[in-house]
Write an enzyme that holds these catalytic residues in place. Structure first.
Site, PDB file in Angstrom:
ATOM      1  N   ASN A 108       0.935  -1.140  -0.021  1.00 23.84           N
ATOM      2  CA  ASN A 108       0.040  -0.030  -0.134  1.00 23.84           C
ATOM      3  C   ASN A 108       0.694   1.118   0.062  1.00 23.84           C
ATOM      4  O   ASN A 108       0.361   2.149  -0.293  1.00 23.84           O
ATOM      5  CB  ASN A 108      -1.055  -0.045   1.340  1.00 23.84           C
ATOM      6  CG  ASN A 108      -2.157  -0.967   1.095  1.00 23.84           C
ATOM      7  OD1 ASN A 108      -2.993  -0.599   0.443  1.00 23.84           O
ATOM      8  ND2 ASN A 108      -2.149  -2.082   1.583  1.00 23.84           N
ATOM      9  N   LYS A 231       3.747 -11.956   8.759  1.00 23.62           N
ATOM     10  CA  LYS A 231       2.565 -11.624   8.309  1.00 23.62           C
ATOM     11  C   LYS A 231       2.043 -12.643   7.140  1.00 23.62           C
ATOM     12  O   LYS A 231       2.939 -12.889   6.080  1.00 23.62           O
ATOM     13  CB  LYS A 231       2.580 -10.246   7.717  1.00 23.62           C
ATOM     14  CG  LYS A 231       1.515  -9.714   6.807  1.00 23.62           C
ATOM     15  CD  LYS A 231       1.673  -8.463   6.291  1.00 23.62           C
ATOM     16  CE  LYS A 231       0.289  -7.891   5.424  1.00 23.62           C
ATOM     17  NZ  LYS A 231       0.550  -6.591   4.733  1.00 23.62           N
TER      18      LYS A 231
END
Length: 372
Positions: A108, A231
């Protein structure tokens, strides 16, 4: 989101030779400083084991279970130069919403569109904005993946000096066909040993030519004293459950070992928590941080019925974010919050029809967010 499977990439089974690779201790202080800055016995009982003091400000910022937002990088619309004022404003908005921490230089954050100097500017601006707004103890994770071990370690050092507390590291993929079975194990071992800050393994097959680290590999790597979490954007909740159980990962209700086993998307937040995970690092929290935080709080309070309802709204909103990518996320921010802008070329600028569609797709989620 990548298909849910627990198979490694076609480059070879990275678990086959796990027993042949010995994970050594962190380097001596004379090498990178990891040994002196950070102490983490594998799966220890001390939650403080996930704390590191930056050489820049000497503030300890342990990772705690919850929502972590991989922040958007903002650019001036006419020049594509960094818009650092908006970077700062956005970071403060997220912190005030109650997230546990922020991540810069992720997907992002358009890390692949930034120079090393621009990466440092974004991270430094974010750290200073948090400190100035009264959030000096909020941890900052910095994306430090690169195609070579050397550059990834270099990015970890740059992250530290820009105010980062932890590094999030993708596996390299450009030369995937030439990798041996233990090439990625060695990569993460070497980066962790050379990094002055603790690292989290980032498993995102869609961004790295399909490389999908399996649970055995991540569990093995988790024993390295400078690897403190992962993650999982692969979306494989079975994998997450195995890793969380093997590492005794921290959860919102139990300190555990201090290892952070994080889901990589908000659309399986409940599944992550039920499976023993630590929370999420999810891009949707750029648009709806309060909703993402509230979802975890509902679960923790035992209000499962309401948590399931909110998870459904969050999942629908996350599908809009997944479908639209960073282009859609920025468009939604622009429509509903008055800032966002565009991605750097060659990312396309949304058409009027695109903008209208993104607005519709995010509307339900934003209504929820603004009600909290």
């Amino acid at each position: 989101m990548s298909p849910h499977n627990d198979a490694p990439s076609p480059a070879g089974n990275y678990s086959q030779r796990l027993s042949n690779l010995t994970l050594g201790p962190p380097p001596s202080p004379g090498h990178s400083g990891a040994g002196s800055l950070y102490s983490h016995s594998p799966y220890s009982d001390s939650f403080e084991s996930t704390s590191v003091s930056s050489v820049e400000d000497n503030v300890s910022r342990p990772l705690t279970p919850g929502v972590y937002t991989p922040t958007v990088a903002f650019f001036h619309k006419d020049t594509e130069d960094l818009d650092l004022a908006t970077v700062a404003k956005h970071a403060v908005r997220l912190a005030e919403a109650g997230v546990a921490g922020l991540t810069t230089q992720g997907s992002n954050g358009e890390a692949v569109h930034l120079t090393h100097n621009e990466r440092r500017q974004v991270t430094l601006t974010t750290r200073r904005a948090l400190d100035d707004a009264g959030f000096p103890h909020m941890p900052l994770i910095v994306g430090c993946g690169a195609q070579s071990t050397r550059e990834s370690i270099e990015l970890c050092h740059e992250a530290l000096h820009a105010g980062g507390d932890y590094a999030l590291v993708l596996p390299p993929s450009y030369y995937k066909p030439m990798f041996k079975a233990d090439s990625l194990l060695e990569f993460f071992h070497d980066v962790a040993s050379g990094s002055p800050i603790p690292i989290l393994i980032y498993n995102y097959p869609g961004a790295v030519s399909g490389i999908d680290l399996d649970s055995d590999t991540i569990i093995k790597l988790a024993k390295h004293p400078n690897i403190v979490g992962c993650k999982l954007t692969c979306g494989n909740t079975g994998k997450l459950n195995r890793i969380a159980a093997a590492t005794r990962a921290s959860t919102p209700s139990e300190i555990g070992s201090g290892f952070m086993c994080l889901g990589g998307s908000a659309d399986f937040t409940l599944q992550t928590l039920i499976g023993g995970g630590s929370g999420t690092i999810g891009g949707l929290a750029n648009v709806a941080p309060k909703a993402c935080v509230k979802l975890i709080n509902l679960y923790m309070s035992g209000n499962i019925k309401e948590a399931k309802k909110m998870q459904a709204v969050v999942a629908r909103g996350d599908w809009a974010a997944i479908f639209g990518g960073i282009v859609g996320t920025k468009s939604a921010l622009e429509t509903y919050f008055g800032y966002g802008g565009y991605g750097r070329k060659p990312l396309p600028r949304p058409t009027k029809d695109d903008i209208a569609k993104y607005a519709t797709d995010f509307e339900e989620l934003v209504q929820l967010e603004k009600s909290l």
